[in-house]
Write a protein that holds these residues in place. Structure first.
Motif, PDB file in Angstrom:
ATOM      1  N   ASN A 520       0.832  -1.203   0.000  1.00 38.82           N
ATOM      2  CA  ASN A 520       0.000   0.000   0.000  1.00 38.82           C
ATOM      3  C   ASN A 520       0.868   1.254   0.000  1.00 38.82           C
ATOM      4  O   ASN A 520       2.104   1.168  -0.108  1.00 38.82           O
ATOM      5  CB  ASN A 520      -0.976  -0.012   1.186  1.00 38.82           C
ATOM      6  N   ALA A 521       0.233   2.432   0.138  1.00 38.18           N
ATOM      7  CA  ALA A 521       0.964   3.697   0.059  1.00 38.18           C
ATOM      8  C   ALA A 521       1.991   3.845   1.183  1.00 38.18           C
ATOM      9  O   ALA A 521       2.973   4.568   1.032  1.00 38.18           O
ATOM     10  CB  ALA A 521      -0.021   4.868   0.086  1.00 38.18           C
ATOM     11  N   LYS A 522       1.772   3.149   2.315  1.00 41.47           N
ATOM     12  CA  LYS A 522       2.717   3.207   3.429  1.00 41.47           C
ATOM     13  C   LYS A 522       3.787   2.124   3.326  1.00 41.47           C
ATOM     14  O   LYS A 522       4.525   1.873   4.289  1.00 41.47           O
ATOM     15  CB  LYS A 522       1.962   3.066   4.757  1.00 41.47           C
ATOM     16  N   GLU A 523       3.841   1.474   2.142  1.00 46.64           N
ATOM     17  CA  GLU A 523       4.800   0.402   1.857  1.00 46.64           C
ATOM     18  C   GLU A 523       4.593  -0.804   2.762  1.00 46.64           C
ATOM     19  O   GLU A 523       5.524  -1.581   3.013  1.00 46.64           O
ATOM     20  CB  GLU A 523       6.239   0.918   1.967  1.00 46.64           C
ATOM     21  N   LEU A 549      -8.353  -1.477   1.301  1.00 44.26           N
ATOM     22  CA  LEU A 549      -8.077  -0.448   0.301  1.00 44.26           C
ATOM     23  C   LEU A 549      -9.398   0.027  -0.285  1.00 44.26           C
ATOM     24  O   LEU A 549     -10.428  -0.638  -0.143  1.00 44.26           O
ATOM     25  CB  LEU A 549      -7.178  -0.997  -0.810  1.00 44.26           C
ATOM     26  N   ASP A 553      -6.918   4.664  -4.123  1.00 47.59           N
ATOM     27  CA  ASP A 553      -5.650   4.407  -3.427  1.00 47.59           C
ATOM     28  C   ASP A 553      -4.568   4.013  -4.425  1.00 47.59           C
ATOM     29  O   ASP A 553      -4.846   3.456  -5.489  1.00 47.59           O
ATOM     30  CB  ASP A 553      -5.823   3.287  -2.400  1.00 47.59           C
ATOM     31  N   ILE A 554      -3.329   4.298  -4.054  1.00 52.13           N
ATOM     32  CA  ILE A 554      -2.173   3.946  -4.878  1.00 52.13           C
ATOM     33  C   ILE A 554      -1.475   2.734  -4.259  1.00 52.13           C
ATOM     34  O   ILE A 554      -1.210   2.711  -3.051  1.00 52.13           O
ATOM     35  CB  ILE A 554      -1.178   5.123  -4.992  1.00 52.13           C
ATOM     36  N   VAL A 555      -1.228   1.737  -5.080  1.00 50.95           N
ATOM     37  CA  VAL A 555      -0.493   0.551  -4.624  1.00 50.95           C
ATOM     38  C   VAL A 555       0.727   0.369  -5.520  1.00 50.95           C
ATOM     39  O   VAL A 555       0.791   0.904  -6.628  1.00 50.95           O
ATOM     40  CB  VAL A 555      -1.387  -0.709  -4.660  1.00 50.95           C
ATOM     41  N   ARG A 556       1.692  -0.390  -5.026  1.00 45.98           N
ATOM     42  CA  ARG A 556       2.888  -0.718  -5.809  1.00 45.98           C
ATOM     43  C   ARG A 556       3.025  -2.234  -5.883  1.00 45.98           C
ATOM     44  O   ARG A 556       2.821  -2.942  -4.879  1.00 45.98           O
ATOM     45  CB  ARG A 556       4.129  -0.076  -5.203  1.00 45.98           C
ATOM     46  N   GLN A 573       8.102  -2.404  -7.715  1.00 48.49           N
ATOM     47  CA  GLN A 573       7.534  -1.129  -7.259  1.00 48.49           C
ATOM     48  C   GLN A 573       6.811  -0.396  -8.397  1.00 48.49           C
ATOM     49  O   GLN A 573       6.964   0.805  -8.608  1.00 48.49           O
ATOM     50  CB  GLN A 573       8.625  -0.236  -6.665  1.00 48.49           C
ATOM     51  N   PRO A 575       3.799   1.424  -9.940  1.00 43.16           N
ATOM     52  CA  PRO A 575       2.647   2.140  -9.355  1.00 43.16           C
ATOM     53  C   PRO A 575       1.354   1.885 -10.129  1.00 43.16           C
ATOM     54  O   PRO A 575       1.319   1.974 -11.362  1.00 43.16           O
ATOM     55  CB  PRO A 575       3.067   3.611  -9.457  1.00 43.16           C
ATOM     56  N   GLU A 577      -3.150   2.485  -9.704  1.00 44.33           N
ATOM     57  CA  GLU A 577      -4.257   3.110  -8.973  1.00 44.33           C
ATOM     58  C   GLU A 577      -5.419   2.134  -8.880  1.00 44.33           C
ATOM     59  O   GLU A 577      -5.761   1.475  -9.866  1.00 44.33           O
ATOM     60  CB  GLU A 577      -4.718   4.396  -9.676  1.00 44.33           C
TER      61      GLU A 577
END
Length: 847
Positions: A520-523, A549, A553-556, A573, A575, A577
């Motif tokens: 997630n966005a907070k890794e 989620l 939200d942005i995920v990697r 990694q 990116p 959406e």
């Protein structure tokens, strides 16, 4: 704008306006105005100085002119003008030397300005009436239909023709069985029939048989006709006070001469149809009807449940699902993902609806759920069931509305038939083959379907707050158990059938399963996941456990297995959406999130698809019964009882240019039909008051994307019957009221004033592009003979940006607001009286 008393001196103003700031202005002014009195000279000089004053106004013609408006920069300011206004502006700058009030007024009064056009039309009409000294002309103007007209589209009305019709005018002779003869002119002709213009009022009834001699054809082509060609009158309609139009069809061709004439007409049309033009009315109508149908059905918010009847027993068999109504279908699924619609739409409830008069087969369904010991229990009750014991009404509503699962549905009971499953349009001409019929398997599936229950979710925060205000005795809550549906080991199967008109994806998706590591966005690492399908611009993944989620939200992502086969691209990694996530929280639709450096995942998948296209499997929806969704769609459009409308965009202007009607006219169709209107049009003036389309709806659509859920509004219609003429209709939208109590007070006042109150819920959706494949055959045919008409049709359909569905919820509103039963009954009587005052014109049956 120059005052009226100076209008006669406009030529002097035009000569001098560019010289006001020059040294010789006074001398020129004195010469040109020497014959005018001093008072006029003074007023003219003041007007010239006023027009030459510098101006700081911004010019914004968006929505005010008939033209494409664009930004225009001048001295650091951005104006919005069309090309004609820009020409006037630049000409004014050259004449005055700067931006002045004169330039501003010239730009605001161009010929294509709607205000100017309206003023000129009004002046012309008044002048014409005065010149003819016809006071009735002015009275007729007041009674003329409003300019606010919209096309009325009749769903499912495809007019098939067995042969092509050619526009062709010749003199013919009509011979009646009683020996009387009349001269007439053809307007079009085909192998199987013709249209005639008869310049006298002859009383003829539909079904009358008559003969026709084609005298001009006999002379020009040496046809030997001793006997007339036999026809039957289909319809006689007046054209004006002196003439009428006759629609005729050929009778059975029983002899050799008749068959020879048939062959001649067929060859004649084939050889001359490009010279005399074909009558394309039926093809044009088919494109319009099919085009607007394919906009509406995928965006309907009501869940349409098809009821099958087997050996006298009814049962929900399937439901047609769309993006807008899918949540309603999921709501009625239990903890095992089984649909409980067969319990909710029980035979008893369906029988109660069927016993109501046609057009009034509606009720409200109140619902909530209760979870206990891992099971989900459904509680549902209809208005009829609750009103049988009034104490239960407030108890069910008050307690149910306190729960998060509270829902209010409006049920509408419609009739249908498997015969409507094929509503194909067949182009005229011998080369056109009839469409293939349903398969035996599909016919067996469709044949028991007799009814459709339209379930419309009316739940929103404002309405729920009203239900929550109902007080109830908590000690009586156990009495609600009578409305609980028991848990059954076996439930009749009711399946969801998704409707799809056009592939709205910009690219194909390919099935492929590979390991995906998601952060997630907070890794923070997410549960173990794998891909379901991919495309260059997106991916669908499934996790073993639910994720927390949401959309946006942005995920990697890391793709470790795919990284082993690629050293050129770094698949770590990446990116993406989140575009959508399933109710279970385990399936996500992801979209590539690009930056200035591009996206390595997108480039990798593009190369992978390019080199392995033959090995990859395109992701396609599995269909249990091929052709089922289109068949159900055809059955639905013949039964729709709502009020669909369409918003078109032309430049920056938004207009309501089309209204649709299904098998039954809605109450709003019937009310608007009583207002003056043009042929095949409907008067929508009450709906577009207060700039609802150009301001509220347009502003909302600009913010929406195609996949966004619909925006809801409420429309309150006050109807006052008049001693003579149509009723008076006054519309108010919910956003005109600041607070909920204000709405209540407004409705209560209307009831006390003895006015009929109609309330409508509106669902406004953004549309996607039109499905060109769906109408390609008809457009291609029209283009062969009238390409300009085909282009106009395409422009009309491509200009559709919004589709709305309007449903009558008058009864729900009064119950929600707690209006007493006596006043509710009074309102029902008023509404029924108004709707029965004049039958709706509707659309004639297709022939």
């Amino acid at each position: 704008m120059t005052a009226p008393d100076l209008q006669e001196h406009l030529s002097i103003i035009e000569r001098l306006k560019s010289s006001v700031q020059t040294s010789d202005f006074d001398q020129m002014f004195a010469v040109l105005t020497s014959e005018l009195p001093k008072s006029k000279q003074f007023l003219l000089k003041m007007e010239l100085k006023r027009l030459s004053q510098p101006c700081d106004f911004y010019i914004d013609l968006r929505g005010h002119v008939d033209g494409q408006v664009r930004p225009y920069e001048h001295q650091g300011k951005t104006h919005y003008m069309d090309e004609h206004a820009i020409e006037v502006f630049e000409q004014g700058i050259r004449e005055y030397g700067r931006f002045t009030l004169g330039v501003y007024e010239d730009v605001m009064n161009t010929d294509n300005n709607y205000r100017v056009m309206h003023r000129k039309e009004t002046e012309a009409r008044i002048k014409k009436a005065l010149d003819s000294d016809d006071t009735a002309g002015i009275e007729d103007e007041l009674e003329a239909p409003s300019k606010h007209q919209a096309r009325l589209v009749q769903f499912g009305s495809y007019i098939n023709r067995s042969g092509e019709r050619m526009n062709y005018s010749i003199t013919v002779e009509i011979v009646l069985d009683n020996g009387k003869k009349y001269s007439a002119q053809t307007t079009d002709i085909s192998v199987q029939g013709c249209k005639l213009k008869l310049a006298r009022q002859v009383q003829l009834e539909a079904g009358t048989e008559l003969g026709i001699f084609f005298r001009e054809l006999e002379q020009e082509y040496t046809l030997d006709r001793s006997n007339p060609i036999r026809y039957q009158l289909v319809e006689a309609s007046p054209l004006d006070q002196r003439s009428q139009q006759l629609r005729l069809k050929r009778l059975e061709q029983s002899n050799e001469q008749e068959q020879e004439f048939t062959s001649f007409i067929d060859r004649f049309i084939r050889g001359n149809k490009r010279r005399y033009k074909l009558n394309l009315d039926n093809a044009l109508d088919a494109v319009i009807v099919k085009g607007y149908e394919q906009f509406f059905v995928p965006r309907t918010s009501s869940l349409h449940v098809f009821i099958a009847v087997h050996q006298g027993k009814s049962n929900p068999q399937c439901a047609l699902t769309t993006e807008n109504n899918r949540a309603s279908f999921h709501y009625f699924q239990d903890e095992q993902q089984r649909s409980v619609l067969p319990q909710v739409l029980s035979a008893k409830r369906l029988k109660q609806l069927l016993q109501q008069p046609e057009g009034q087969r509606q009720t409200l369904l109140y619902c909530f759920t209760h979870a206990a010991k891992g099971k989900l229990y459904f509680y549902t009750a209809t208005t009829t069931e609750l009103l049988a014991e009034p104490a239960l009404l407030t108890l069910f509503q008050g307690f149910g509305a306190s729960k998060k699962s509270w829902k209010v549905f409006q049920l509408s009971f419609l009739t249908t038939s498997a015969d409507f499953s094929q509503l194909h349009f067949q182009l005229p001409g011998s080369d056109t083959k009839a469409p293939a019929s349903n398969t035996r398997l599909l016919d067996a599936y469709l044949s028991p379907l007799r009814f459709i229950v339209s379930m419309t979710d009316l739940t929103d925060d404002s309405s729920t707050s009203w239900y929550q205000q109902h007080s109830y005795d908590k000690s009586l809550i156990r009495q609600l158990n009578q409305f609980a549906h028991p848990k059954l080991n076996q439930l009749p199967f009711c399946e969801a059938v998704p409707v799809k008109y056009v592939n709205l994806r910009s690219e194909d998706r390919y099935l492929y399963k590979t390991t995906v590591e998601c952060f997630n966005a907070k890794e923070e690492p997410q549960p173990e996941a794998f891909s379901r399908d991919f495309s260059p611009n997106g991916m669908q993944i499934e996790t073993l456990l639910p994720v927390h989620l949401q959309r946006g939200d942005i995920v990697r992502l890391n793709l470790p297995d795919l990284q082993k086969i690629s050293s050129k691209y770094s698949l770590k990694q990446l990116p993406y959406e989140v575009m959508a996530i399933s109710k279970s929280g385990t399936i996500m639709n992801l979209k590539v999130l690009e930056n200035d450096q591009g996206h390595a995942g997108k480039e990798f998948f593009q190369l992978l698809i390019q080199n392995n296209r033959s090995k990859l499997t395109v992701a396609e929806e599995q269909v249990k019964h091929p052709g089922l969704a289109p068949a159900l769609r055809n059955m639905l459009i013949k039964a729709v009882d709502s009020f669909p409308f369409y918003l078109h965009r032309k430049g920056i202007r938004y207009e309501m240019k089309a209204i649709a009607q299904g098998g039954l006219p809605a109450s709003l169709h019937q009310l608007l039909d009583q207002l003056p209107s043009l042929p095949e049009q409907i008067n929508i003036e009450p709906l577009i008051k207060h700039n609802a389309v150009s301001l509220t709806f347009a502003s909302q659509l600009k913010q929406m994307k195609r996949q966004d859920p619909p925006q809801c509004y409420e429309l309150y219609l006050k109807v006052l019957p008049q001693p003579e003429g149509p009723p008076e209709l006054n519309c108010h939208y919910d956003y005109e009221f600041n607070k909920e109590p204000d709405k209540h007070a407004f409705i209560q006042q209307l009831i006390e004033d003895k006015a009929a109150v109609f309330c409508y819920r509106i669902w406004l959706s953004r549309t996607g592009r039109p499905d060109s494949d769906f109408i390609a055959k008809e457009l291609s045919y029209i283009s062969q003979y009238a390409i300009h008409k085909a282009k106009l049709l395409e422009e009309e359909l491509w200009s559709v940006v919004g589709v709305g569905e309007l449903i009558d919820i008058s009864e729900e509103l009064l119950l929600r607001l707690g209006i007493p039963e006596a006043q509710r009954q009074q309102q029902r009587s008023l509404r029924l009286r108004l709707l029965s005052a004049q039958p709706t014109a509707g659309a004639t049956a297709a022939i």
